[in-house]
Scaffold this motif. Structure first.
Motif, PDB file in Angstrom:
ATOM      1  N   MET A   1      21.180 -34.189  25.820  1.00 10.63           N
ATOM      2  CA  MET A   1      20.045 -34.916  26.407  1.00 10.63           C
ATOM      3  C   MET A   1      19.139 -35.451  25.302  1.00 10.63           C
ATOM      4  O   MET A   1      18.958 -34.819  24.271  1.00 10.63           O
ATOM      5  N   MET A   2      18.593 -36.636  25.550  1.00 13.68           N
ATOM      6  CA  MET A   2      17.649 -37.217  24.590  1.00 13.68           C
ATOM      7  C   MET A   2      16.317 -37.444  25.297  1.00 13.68           C
ATOM      8  O   MET A   2      16.282 -37.859  26.454  1.00 13.68           O
ATOM      9  N   HIS A   3      15.220 -37.166  24.578  1.00 19.13           N
ATOM     10  CA  HIS A   3      13.885 -37.353  25.145  1.00 19.13           C
ATOM     11  C   HIS A   3      13.123 -38.386  24.324  1.00 19.13           C
ATOM     12  O   HIS A   3      13.198 -38.369  23.096  1.00 19.13           O
ATOM     13  N   THR A   4      12.405 -39.265  25.004  1.00 14.92           N
ATOM     14  CA  THR A   4      11.558 -40.210  24.261  1.00 14.92           C
ATOM     15  C   THR A   4      10.108 -40.002  24.689  1.00 14.92           C
ATOM     16  O   THR A   4       9.823 -39.745  25.859  1.00 14.92           O
ATOM     17  N   VAL A   5       9.205 -40.124  23.706  1.00  8.23           N
ATOM     18  CA  VAL A   5       7.769 -39.966  23.953  1.00  8.23           C
ATOM     19  C   VAL A   5       7.070 -41.176  23.346  1.00  8.23           C
ATOM     20  O   VAL A   5       7.387 -41.570  22.216  1.00  8.23           O
ATOM     21  N   ASN A   6       6.137 -41.782  24.092  1.00  8.84           N
ATOM     22  CA  ASN A   6       5.459 -42.969  23.564  1.00  8.84           C
ATOM     23  C   ASN A   6       3.930 -42.908  23.613  1.00  8.84           C
ATOM     24  O   ASN A   6       3.257 -43.920  23.448  1.00  8.84           O
ATOM     25  N   LYS A   7       3.368 -41.714  23.854  1.00  8.29           N
ATOM     26  CA  LYS A   7       1.905 -41.602  23.912  1.00  8.29           C
ATOM     27  C   LYS A   7       1.361 -40.821  22.716  1.00  8.29           C
ATOM     28  O   LYS A   7       1.991 -39.874  22.242  1.00  8.29           O
ATOM     29  N   SER A   8       0.188 -41.211  22.258  1.00  9.69           N
ATOM     30  CA  SER A   8      -0.467 -40.510  21.154  1.00  9.69           C
ATOM     31  C   SER A   8      -0.717 -39.055  21.525  1.00  9.69           C
ATOM     32  O   SER A   8      -1.181 -38.767  22.622  1.00  9.69           O
ATOM     33  N   PRO A   9      -0.426 -38.121  20.600  1.00  9.13           N
ATOM     34  CA  PRO A   9      -0.635 -36.704  20.893  1.00  9.13           C
ATOM     35  C   PRO A   9      -2.125 -36.357  20.987  1.00  9.13           C
ATOM     36  O   PRO A   9      -2.483 -35.286  21.481  1.00  9.13           O
ATOM     37  N   PHE A  10      -2.980 -37.270  20.501  1.00 11.34           N
ATOM     38  CA  PHE A  10      -4.418 -36.998  20.518  1.00 11.34           C
ATOM     39  C   PHE A  10      -5.074 -37.498  21.806  1.00 11.34           C
ATOM     40  O   PHE A  10      -6.240 -37.246  22.065  1.00 11.34           O
ATOM     41  N   GLU A  11      -4.292 -38.250  22.586  1.00 10.12           N
ATOM     42  CA  GLU A  11      -4.883 -38.823  23.798  1.00 10.12           C
ATOM     43  C   GLU A  11      -4.284 -38.235  25.070  1.00 10.12           C
ATOM     44  O   GLU A  11      -4.951 -38.147  26.090  1.00 10.12           O
TER      45      GLU A  11
ATOM     46  N   LEU B   1       9.360 -28.340  27.783  1.00 11.81           N
ATOM     47  CA  LEU B   1      10.436 -28.429  28.763  1.00 11.81           C
ATOM     48  C   LEU B   1      11.779 -28.929  28.230  1.00 11.81           C
ATOM     49  O   LEU B   1      12.813 -28.719  28.857  1.00 11.81           O
ATOM     50  N   ALA B   2      11.760 -29.591  27.092  1.00 14.68           N
ATOM     51  CA  ALA B   2      13.032 -30.098  26.553  1.00 14.68           C
ATOM     52  C   ALA B   2      13.849 -28.930  25.999  1.00 14.68           C
ATOM     53  O   ALA B   2      13.301 -28.065  25.307  1.00 14.68           O
ATOM     54  N   LYS B   3      15.121 -28.914  26.354  1.00 13.55           N
ATOM     55  CA  LYS B   3      15.984 -27.815  25.903  1.00 13.55           C
ATOM     56  C   LYS B   3      16.126 -27.859  24.377  1.00 13.55           C
ATOM     57  O   LYS B   3      16.295 -28.938  23.789  1.00 13.55           O
ATOM     58  N   LYS B   4      16.035 -26.681  23.762  1.00 15.13           N
ATOM     59  CA  LYS B   4      16.158 -26.610  22.309  1.00 15.13           C
ATOM     60  C   LYS B   4      17.476 -27.244  21.858  1.00 15.13           C
ATOM     61  O   LYS B   4      18.482 -27.109  22.548  1.00 15.13           O
ATOM     62  N   GLY B   5      17.426 -27.921  20.736  1.00 12.27           N
ATOM     63  CA  GLY B   5      18.636 -28.569  20.229  1.00 12.27           C
ATOM     64  C   GLY B   5      18.774 -30.017  20.666  1.00 12.27           C
ATOM     65  O   GLY B   5      19.610 -30.747  20.132  1.00 12.27           O
ATOM     66  N   SER B   6      17.947 -30.443  21.634  1.00 12.33           N
ATOM     67  CA  SER B   6      18.088 -31.843  22.060  1.00 12.33           C
ATOM     68  C   SER B   6      17.379 -32.780  21.083  1.00 12.33           C
ATOM     69  O   SER B   6      16.692 -32.356  20.151  1.00 12.33           O
ATOM     70  N   VAL B   7      17.594 -34.072  21.320  1.00  6.90           N
ATOM     71  CA  VAL B   7      17.037 -35.108  20.445  1.00  6.90           C
ATOM     72  C   VAL B   7      15.706 -35.591  21.017  1.00  6.90           C
ATOM     73  O   VAL B   7      15.596 -35.833  22.222  1.00  6.90           O
ATOM     74  N   ILE B   8      14.695 -35.719  20.147  1.00  8.37           N
ATOM     75  CA  ILE B   8      13.402 -36.276  20.582  1.00  8.37           C
ATOM     76  C   ILE B   8      13.076 -37.473  19.695  1.00  8.37           C
ATOM     77  O   ILE B   8      13.084 -37.361  18.458  1.00  8.37           O
ATOM     78  N   LEU B   9      12.810 -38.609  20.328  1.00  6.85           N
ATOM     79  CA  LEU B   9      12.427 -39.803  19.573  1.00  6.85           C
ATOM     80  C   LEU B   9      10.996 -40.198  19.916  1.00  6.85           C
ATOM     81  O   LEU B   9      10.638 -40.337  21.082  1.00  6.85           O
TER      82      LEU B   9
ATOM     83  N   ALA C   1       8.298 -27.750  15.652  1.00  5.90           N
ATOM     84  CA  ALA C   1       9.284 -28.232  16.627  1.00  5.90           C
ATOM     85  C   ALA C   1      10.504 -28.851  15.955  1.00  5.90           C
ATOM     86  O   ALA C   1      11.601 -28.838  16.511  1.00  5.90           O
ATOM     87  N   SER C   2      10.293 -29.376  14.730  1.00  2.00           N
ATOM     88  CA  SER C   2      11.415 -30.049  14.059  1.00  2.00           C
ATOM     89  C   SER C   2      12.506 -29.051  13.659  1.00  2.00           C
ATOM     90  O   SER C   2      13.626 -29.450  13.334  1.00  2.00           O
ATOM     91  N   ASN C   3      12.184 -27.755  13.693  1.00  2.00           N
ATOM     92  CA  ASN C   3      13.228 -26.751  13.442  1.00  2.00           C
ATOM     93  C   ASN C   3      14.087 -26.512  14.677  1.00  2.00           C
ATOM     94  O   ASN C   3      15.189 -25.975  14.570  1.00  2.00           O
ATOM     95  N   GLU C   4      13.546 -26.865  15.837  1.00  2.00           N
ATOM     96  CA  GLU C   4      14.249 -26.575  17.097  1.00  2.00           C
ATOM     97  C   GLU C   4      14.877 -27.798  17.743  1.00  2.00           C
ATOM     98  O   GLU C   4      15.696 -27.674  18.644  1.00  2.00           O
ATOM     99  N   TYR C   5      14.427 -28.968  17.312  1.00  6.45           N
ATOM    100  CA  TYR C   5      14.947 -30.223  17.878  1.00  6.45           C
ATOM    101  C   TYR C   5      15.359 -31.167  16.747  1.00  6.45           C
ATOM    102  O   TYR C   5      14.923 -31.001  15.609  1.00  6.45           O
ATOM    103  N   SER C   6      16.192 -32.194  17.101  1.00  3.99           N
ATOM    104  CA  SER C   6      16.441 -33.273  16.146  1.00  3.99           C
ATOM    105  C   SER C   6      15.373 -34.326  16.391  1.00  3.99           C
ATOM    106  O   SER C   6      15.386 -34.993  17.430  1.00  3.99           O
ATOM    107  N   PHE C   7      14.442 -34.443  15.451  1.00  4.11           N
ATOM    108  CA  PHE C   7      13.275 -35.310  15.638  1.00  4.11           C
ATOM    109  C   PHE C   7      13.471 -36.660  14.960  1.00  4.11           C
ATOM    110  O   PHE C   7      13.840 -36.723  13.790  1.00  4.11           O
ATOM    111  N   TYR C   8      13.193 -37.738  15.694  1.00  2.15           N
ATOM    112  CA  TYR C   8      13.264 -39.084  15.122  1.00  2.15           C
ATOM    113  C   TYR C   8      11.990 -39.849  15.442  1.00  2.15           C
ATOM    114  O   TYR C   8      11.298 -39.554  16.416  1.00  2.15           O
ATOM    115  N   VAL C   9      11.688 -40.852  14.607  1.00  5.17           N
ATOM    116  CA  VAL C   9      10.517 -41.700  14.851  1.00  5.17           C
ATOM    117  C   VAL C   9      10.941 -43.144  14.566  1.00  5.17           C
ATOM    118  O   VAL C   9      11.747 -43.402  13.670  1.00  5.17           O
ATOM    119  N   LEU C  10      10.403 -44.073  15.353  1.00  9.85           N
ATOM    120  CA  LEU C  10      10.808 -45.473  15.239  1.00  9.85           C
ATOM    121  C   LEU C  10      10.038 -46.189  14.116  1.00  9.85           C
ATOM    122  O   LEU C  10       8.806 -46.310  14.186  1.00  9.85           O
TER     123      LEU C  10
END
Lengths: 110, 100, 132
Positions: B1-11, B21-29, B51-60
């Motif tokens: 499973m891949m998860h995408t997030v597009n909102k500022s973490p400060f807002e 909620l994302a299962k450990k080991g999944s991809v987050i972009l 979190a980057s130890n538990e997920y594959s983290f990517y940024v655009l």
């Protein structure tokens, strides 16, 4: 709606402002000026070039009050006046000169 | 499973919800305003680093550049991808859950 | 069209304190750009205008923005035009900057950095506050 220049078509809106600022050339400026009934002199070019420099730096076309002040700062009080600029561009220096310079309509000009 | 997030973490708390909620080991972009979460030295940095130890983290990348964040300012463990890389991730790790 | 003539917006000496409060990051939503345009338009009214940047709004002023990759207009240079519009009071909340690992040197314009407490006082003095 478009200007035709040397076989090329350059789109503009219903008021004559070109839609893609990157398509502007000095030849096109001459054509737009003609449509506006303006014969481009060195003094006209001075203002048009100033506006293009202003846009490059700030990414907006200045309101006329701001233009007058900025021209005054650069070229002195004689040119930095409403009277001088309206003589060059009778329908409004910001609007008419911006159109010739290929810029969008000045922000705040509704 | 891949998860995408597009909102500022400060807002918004979208990133927190995703990480809960994302299962450990999944991809987050992270893209659009979520790329601020990938910048080092912020109050979100520790969360992302852990979190980057538990997920594959990517940024655009293009969204980082638009917001004036250089690649060397990105938190260690987060990988920068371009639009092509985004597509490749979707192809490889889909389906995609978009956290909006 | 009215702004072609100086004095059209003459409010007969009544000058109010206007503050624009920017709280949104620049490209994810349209708020930041709309607010900036409102500031530029309202400058014609020659009021006592100030602009405050808090929360993600401080990101509007971040140096080094390059939007070629996302096909949007980079409007960060426009904040530098505000001075020419006589909008010279720019405030940034210290707490918002620090939470994002930023300092004054990371910003495209000169600003006055205020603590939340100082900014709170300043907001309370305004006649009109427009928040986006």
């Amino acid at each position: 709606m478009a200007y035709q220049i040397e076989g090329k078509t350059i789109e503009h809106d219903e008021e004559g402002y070109i839609t893609n600022i990157n398509e502007w050339t000095s030849d096109l400026a001459g054509i737009i000026a003609k449509d506006e009934g303006i014969d481009m002199t060195d003094e006209h070019w001075e203002v048009v070039n100033f506006l293009r420099d202003y846009y490059n730096e700030y990414q907006i076309a200045p309101a006329v009050r701001v233009l007058v002040k900025a021209i005054k700062k650069k070229f002195g009080p004689e040119k930095g006046s409403n009277k001088y600029l309206y003589e060059l561009f009778p329908y409004g220096p910001a609007k008419q000169a911006c159109k010739i310079a290929g810029l969008p309509k000045p922000t705040g000009c509704v | 499973m891949m998860h995408t997030v597009n909102k500022s973490p400060f807002e918004r708390n979208v990133l927190d919800s995703c990480l809960r909620l994302a299962k450990k080991g999944s991809v987050i972009l992270l893209y659009e305003d979520a790329v601020y979460a990938a910048a080092a030295g912020t109050t979100a940095t520790d969360t992302v680093k852990a979190a980057s130890n538990e997920y594959s983290f990517y940024v655009l990348g293009p969204d980082l550049a638009a917001r004036g964040i250089t690649e060397d300012q990105v938190v260690d463990g987060v990988n920068v991808v371009d639009y092509g890389g985004f597509v490749d991730l979707v192809v490889e790790h889909g389906p995609v859950q978009s956290w909006l | 069209m009215e702004d072609e003539f100086e004095g059209t917006f003459d409010t007969e000496g009544v000058i109010k304190k206007f503050m624009f409060v920017n709280r949104k990051a620049p490209y994810g939503t349209i708020y930041a750009l709309e607010s900036l345009e409102t500031v530029l338009i309202s400058a014609a009214f020659e009021q006592d205008t100030s602009v405050a940047f808090v929360d993600d709004g401080v990101y509007q002023l971040k140096k080094g923005q390059d939007t070629t990759g996302i096909n949007m207009k980079n409007f960060s240079p426009t904040y530098r035009a505000l001075e020419g519009y006589d909008v010279e009071k720019l405030y940034v909340e210290k707490e918002s900057l620090e939470a994002r690992g930023l300092t004054e040197d990371d910003l495209v314009v000169d600003v006055e950095v205020l603590s939340a407490e100082e900014l709170s006082e300043l907001m309370d003095e305004q006649d009109v506050v427009l928040s986006a």
